[in-house]
Design an enzyme around this catalytic site. Sequence first.
Site, PDB file in Angstrom:
ATOM      1  N   ASN A  54      26.240  -2.617  88.755  1.00 22.75           N
ATOM      2  CA  ASN A  54      27.208  -3.268  89.650  1.00 22.75           C
ATOM      3  C   ASN A  54      27.022  -4.778  89.637  1.00 22.75           C
ATOM      4  O   ASN A  54      25.909  -5.294  89.486  1.00 22.75           O
ATOM      5  CB  ASN A  54      27.149  -2.691  91.075  1.00 22.75           C
ATOM      6  N   GLU A  67      29.915   1.904  87.302  1.00 25.25           N
ATOM      7  CA  GLU A  67      30.629   2.859  86.446  1.00 25.25           C
ATOM      8  C   GLU A  67      31.726   2.156  85.644  1.00 25.25           C
ATOM      9  O   GLU A  67      31.890   2.383  84.451  1.00 25.25           O
ATOM     10  CB  GLU A  67      31.267   3.965  87.308  1.00 25.25           C
TER      11      GLU A  67
HETATM   12  N1  THU Z   1      29.039   0.590  93.883  1.00 28.05           N
HETATM   13  C1  THU Z   1      29.003   1.023  92.593  1.00 28.05           C
HETATM   14  O1  THU Z   1      28.480   0.317  91.710  1.00 28.05           O
HETATM   15  N2  THU Z   1      29.549   2.229  92.299  1.00 28.05           N
HETATM   16  C2  THU Z   1      30.153   3.049  93.210  1.00 28.05           C
HETATM   17  O2  THU Z   1      30.742   4.038  92.832  1.00 28.05           O
HETATM   18  C3  THU Z   1      30.055   2.721  94.638  1.00 28.05           C
HETATM   19  C4  THU Z   1      29.652   1.336  94.970  1.00 28.05           C
HETATM   20  C5  THU Z   1      28.453  -0.715  94.195  1.00 28.05           C
HETATM   21  C6  THU Z   1      29.468  -1.764  94.557  1.00 28.05           C
HETATM   22  C7  THU Z   1      28.648  -2.697  95.418  1.00 28.05           C
HETATM   23  O3  THU Z   1      27.982  -3.613  94.583  1.00 28.05           O
HETATM   24  C8  THU Z   1      27.629  -1.806  96.074  1.00 28.05           C
HETATM   25  O4  THU Z   1      27.588  -0.614  95.316  1.00 28.05           O
HETATM   26  C9  THU Z   1      27.911  -1.465  97.521  1.00 28.05           C
HETATM   27  O5  THU Z   1      29.195  -0.977  97.685  1.00 28.05           O
END
Ligand code: THU
Length: 164
Positions: A54, A67
Amino acid sequence: MAHEMKKMNGLKKYQKNLIRAAEMAMKNAYNPYSKFYVGAALLTVDNKIITGANFENASYGVTICAERSAILHANAEGYRQFKAMAIITKGEKSKTETPTAPCGACRQMIFEASQISGNDIELVLSNTDKTIFLIKNISELLPYAFGPKDLGIDLKKYKRADKS
Ligand code: THU
């Protein structure tokens, strides 16, 4: 849901490898705002592993999830056909006790990838400690999905058969 969860020894070798790759990528999360770590790893149809993490933004809504980061990373490397994706998460100070499922936007994008791939992409979800796993296909997490078929679009030309 607990009865659907698996233990490490119930996993296949490629699933374990994919989770390890996602775990490495999770360390690269850029997460100054949420401090939540997410790592993803894709397995291409020719068995290459491509990762994502992320990447947050001061304008919170601009944040890209692990993802989607993995899918874009793969596309930039020339890969668009996948068999599976592993996802692992961790909080700032706390571990995730149970596997974390992808958000709705990511499900939609994984579904697009599944339509290009011609594969109902398998999602291998792990808690922080790699002790509990949930394995689901994208069609199970996004039933009745909206996709290219609804627009009458055939994705055959978009598979990049030269690479994957
Ligand atoms: N996040 C993801 O990387 N994938 C997901 O499916 C849910 C949320 C990340 C986005 C953000 O950086 C952090 O988790 C909190 O929402």
